[in-house]
Design a protein around this motif. Structure first.
Motif, short mmCIF file in Angstrom:
data_model
loop_
_atom_site.label_atom_id
_atom_site.label_comp_id
_atom_site.label_asym_id
_atom_site.label_seq_id
_atom_site.Cartn_x
_atom_site.Cartn_y
_atom_site.Cartn_z
N GLN A 266 2.42 27.36 -2.36
CA GLN A 266 3.50 26.86 -3.20
C GLN A 266 2.98 26.45 -4.58
O GLN A 266 3.60 26.75 -5.60
CB GLN A 266 4.18 25.67 -2.54
N ALA A 267 1.86 25.77 -4.59
CA ALA A 267 1.31 25.29 -5.86
C ALA A 267 0.89 26.46 -6.75
O ALA A 267 1.25 26.53 -7.93
CB ALA A 267 0.12 24.37 -5.60
N LEU A 268 0.15 27.41 -6.17
CA LEU A 268 -0.38 28.52 -6.97
C LEU A 268 0.76 29.40 -7.49
O LEU A 268 0.73 29.90 -8.61
CB LEU A 268 -1.33 29.38 -6.13
N ASN A 269 1.77 29.56 -6.66
CA ASN A 269 2.82 30.51 -6.93
C ASN A 269 3.89 29.94 -7.88
O ASN A 269 4.70 30.67 -8.42
CB ASN A 269 3.48 30.89 -5.61
N MET A 270 3.84 28.64 -8.03
CA MET A 270 4.87 27.95 -8.83
C MET A 270 4.99 28.57 -10.21
O MET A 270 4.01 28.69 -10.93
CB MET A 270 4.46 26.47 -8.94
N GLN A 271 6.20 28.94 -10.53
CA GLN A 271 6.48 29.56 -11.84
C GLN A 271 5.66 30.83 -12.07
O GLN A 271 5.43 31.21 -13.21
CB GLN A 271 6.19 28.59 -13.00
N GLY A 272 5.15 31.38 -11.02
CA GLY A 272 4.37 32.60 -11.19
C GLY A 272 3.06 32.39 -11.95
O GLY A 272 2.56 33.31 -12.60
N ALA A 273 2.53 31.19 -11.87
CA ALA A 273 1.31 30.88 -12.62
C ALA A 273 0.14 31.78 -12.21
O ALA A 273 -0.49 32.42 -13.05
CB ALA A 273 0.92 29.42 -12.41
N LEU A 274 -0.09 31.82 -10.92
CA LEU A 274 -1.16 32.67 -10.41
C LEU A 274 -0.55 33.56 -9.34
O LEU A 274 0.37 33.14 -8.65
CB LEU A 274 -2.27 31.83 -9.79
N HIS A 275 -1.08 34.72 -9.17
CA HIS A 275 -0.51 35.60 -8.17
C HIS A 275 -1.40 35.65 -6.93
O HIS A 275 -2.61 35.81 -7.01
CB HIS A 275 -0.35 37.02 -8.73
N VAL A 276 -0.74 35.45 -5.78
CA VAL A 276 -1.43 35.61 -4.50
C VAL A 276 -0.96 36.95 -3.94
O VAL A 276 0.25 37.19 -3.87
CB VAL A 276 -1.05 34.47 -3.53
N PRO A 277 -1.85 37.85 -3.60
CA PRO A 277 -3.31 37.72 -3.51
C PRO A 277 -4.08 38.23 -4.74
O PRO A 277 -5.30 38.18 -4.71
CB PRO A 277 -3.62 38.62 -2.31
N ARG A 278 -3.38 38.70 -5.77
CA ARG A 278 -4.13 39.33 -6.86
C ARG A 278 -5.20 38.39 -7.43
O ARG A 278 -6.38 38.72 -7.47
CB ARG A 278 -3.18 39.78 -7.97
N ASP A 279 -4.76 37.19 -7.84
CA ASP A 279 -5.72 36.27 -8.45
C ASP A 279 -6.53 35.50 -7.40
O ASP A 279 -7.72 35.32 -7.53
CB ASP A 279 -4.97 35.28 -9.34
N ILE A 280 -5.85 35.06 -6.39
CA ILE A 280 -6.51 34.31 -5.33
C ILE A 280 -5.99 34.79 -3.98
O ILE A 280 -4.77 34.84 -3.77
CB ILE A 280 -6.24 32.79 -5.46
N ALA A 281 -6.90 35.13 -3.09
CA ALA A 281 -6.50 35.49 -1.73
C ALA A 281 -6.37 34.20 -0.92
O ALA A 281 -7.02 33.20 -1.22
CB ALA A 281 -7.53 36.40 -1.10
N LEU A 282 -5.53 34.23 0.13
CA LEU A 282 -5.27 33.00 0.88
C LEU A 282 -5.14 33.33 2.36
O LEU A 282 -4.41 34.25 2.76
CB LEU A 282 -3.97 32.38 0.37
N ILE A 283 -5.87 32.57 3.18
CA ILE A 283 -5.72 32.75 4.63
C ILE A 283 -5.59 31.38 5.29
O ILE A 283 -6.22 30.42 4.87
CB ILE A 283 -6.91 33.55 5.22
N GLY A 284 -4.71 31.32 6.29
CA GLY A 284 -4.47 30.06 6.98
C GLY A 284 -5.02 30.09 8.40
O GLY A 284 -5.91 30.90 8.71
N TYR A 285 -4.48 29.22 9.28
CA TYR A 285 -4.98 29.14 10.64
C TYR A 285 -3.86 28.63 11.54
O TYR A 285 -3.20 27.66 11.20
CB TYR A 285 -6.17 28.17 10.70
N ASP A 286 -3.66 29.29 12.65
CA ASP A 286 -2.70 28.94 13.71
C ASP A 286 -1.65 30.02 13.89
O ASP A 286 -1.10 30.16 14.97
CB ASP A 286 -1.94 27.63 13.45
N ASP A 287 -1.34 30.72 12.77
CA ASP A 287 -0.28 31.73 12.80
C ASP A 287 1.02 31.17 13.35
O ASP A 287 1.59 31.71 14.30
CB ASP A 287 -0.72 32.95 13.60
#
Lengths: 334, 334
Positions: free
Chosen positions: A256-277
DNA sequence: TGAGGTGATTGAATCGTTTTAAGAATGAGA
DNA sequence: TCTCATTCTTAAAACGATTCAATCACCTCA
């Protein structure tokens, strides 16, 4: 008030022993009698009294399950798995939510002992080995779920969180990332420290890859968002190119923070992985890659072991460890 | 194997009747004897057998609670409220998750009847009035939660969803919105149709306001996002200036769609309000306005009524309806 | 005809607690 | 010393299903 075997017996013109046999050992009874008794049961709407059965049997037909947090989908899935397996054996599951509070955990154990439960499954919060030992002396076996027994004196069913950490970070490295941040905390939580340990060992294989740790105060969306904003505030050169979040809630906050207003693009600028699915993971703005745990299987397996131990109290405790599984979605994808 | 009152009595040098009195009617016993018996209990680690108590008492010391969806925070909060209230009366709650499946619901009712529960709380899925009537004949009262009884033959505790719909739409109108869209479905779900009805009646008060209905197939994030994309695809003049989502999951989906790439701004371009006020609502990218239901209070009140009916089976059924509450956050803000 | 076997059914005992009527012990009053 | 109350305590009878040794009915085979 209530219809008893005696009433059924009178109606069917047989003895109470025969009624009992019809219900429990129908082969011992002639088919004509079975038929007659069954009709009497139906006509009177007889429902057997479980308290009396239990008293005679010496133990209940239910398994107690104490979980840490009923709001966490991981545990509710686990409960579902346990329930399915137990019902196959004709047992029911009594679910208790300790809410990570020692006194609630303890009061559930009291209840389960009073009820002479068939067995107890518990995701322990406080130190309860003494309590469990006592239960076992009284003929009530216990199996730990999602945590291993410190001294291996009880069976347990858990997931290898270290391996999960390796899986996540290997995937990030494989997809070309070099500056990885681990976001999660507090580190006292065993799951968090194990996942971080896995991340560290994966990074150690690749000299060109760096790992930074951003500790949070809790595993919540809010904390994740704070961490994400922290990353966003840095000069671009200082930012990681991948984030491994200790669970999906954290990951969603970061997203949510990174994507806010399209500031940074996930995954282009930063890749992101979570846990638990968790279910939410696939429903996020950018569907989230994650590490899946076989939660229902954990519950089912724990019941399985419990049943074996209930049948033979001499059995040596076993530690079952499941392997987590990588689920790739857009958040780390091309 | 197990320590019984008999053992305690022998150890303390009294009769079993006295031991029982010490536990249940200590005033009837001299303090010296109480002291002696208590010591024997502690030394032997005696835990009374609930099955035997129950058998004698004719009913259990637990209340059965059947909920529709254990993954829905509304129900887990409700369960928590019920549990707190029940434990004050020395009763425990046995939680069953029907998962919106009739056969599971029915098997929990079977279990509760076999256990001669003190009472049953149920958020009904199928048509179970006949079953509940039978339970009542057998001395097990039942209270409906989150749904009113069609023929008012059972007590119920619910929330006024129509009023909630009015609350939400009035708020949108008050903040200057004129073209409102209701997003939710399927309309067979009573909560959905009631909330829509409330929305309609609020709009009816204002000739200049229009209401459109966008029906979804389920109350999920995915469905909400699809609806949001639909809105986004329209020419700007055709878009609503406010969305009332049937629950928070839908609302979050709509939010994700509208907010994607900063296409439309919430609340500037479109105001958004959800329903349920789940934890996630305040943690969304744009914190979500919502309609809060007193979930824990519902559970507690239902237990309260159940206890009264258990004490006096002649009591006339009552319908308790709580009022929902508006929670304003940024998504409808200035 | 009777001995032996088989299968179906019975009746009483049992599980561990609570409850109740009856009994014992103590003290007060006459 | 006897009677009557007042506490305490006891022993036995529930509660309802299961179990197990004993009995019964019926059949087969010698």
């Amino acid at each position: 008030m209530s219809v008893s075997v005696k009433d059924v017996a009178a109606r069917a013109g047989v003895s109470v022993g025969t009624v009992s046999n019809v219900m429990n050992w129908p082969d011992k009874v002639s088919s004509a009698t079975v038929e007659r008794v069954q009709r009497a049961i139906d006509e009177l709407g007889f429902v057997r009294n479980d308290a009396a059965r239990q008293l005679r049997a010496g133990r209940s037909h239910a398994i107690g399950l104490v979980i840490l947090d009923i709001g966490n989908p991981f545990f509710t899935d686990l409960a579902r798995g346990a329930e399915d397996r137990a019902s196959k054996a004709g047992l029911s599951i009594i679910l208790g939510n300790s809410d990570e509070r020692a006194e609630r955990e303890s009061s559930y154990l009291d209840l389960f002992e009073e009820q002479r439960m068939h067995g107890v499954l518990i995701s322990p919060f406080g130190d309860i080995t003494a309590r469990l030992r006592r239960l076992r002396e009284r003929g009530i076996p216990a199996v730990l779920v999602d945590r291993t027994s410190a001294d291996a004196s009880f069976s347990s069913v858990s997931v290898d969180d270290v391996a999960g950490g390796v899986l996540a970070v290997d995937h990030l490295i494989d997809s070309g990332r070099r500056r990885i941040a681990f976001v999660g905390g507090p580190s006292e939580i065993r799951q968090v420290s194990d996942r971080l340990e896995g991340a560290r060992s994966a990074v150690a294989q690749h000299p060109e890859v760096t790992l930074e740790v951003i500790e949070t105060r809790a595993l919540s969306v809010i904390e994740g968002r704070a961490a994400g904003n922290g990353i966003l505030a840095r000069p671009p050169a200082d930012r990681p190119d991948a984030v491994f979040a200790a669970n999906d809630l954290i990951a969603m906050g970061v997203l949510q923070a990174l994507n806010m207003q399209g500031a940074l693009h996930v995954p282009r600028d930063i890749a992101l992985i979570g846990y638990d699915d968790i279910d939410f993971a696939s429903a996020a703005v950018v569907p989230l890659s994650s590490i899946r745990q076989p939660s229902a299987m954990i519950g089912a397996t724990a019941v399985e072991i419990l049943l074996e131990e209930a049948a033979d109290p001499q059995l040596a405790p076993r530690q079952i460890v499941f392997q987590p599984e990588l689920v790739v979605r857009e958040s780390t994808g091309r």
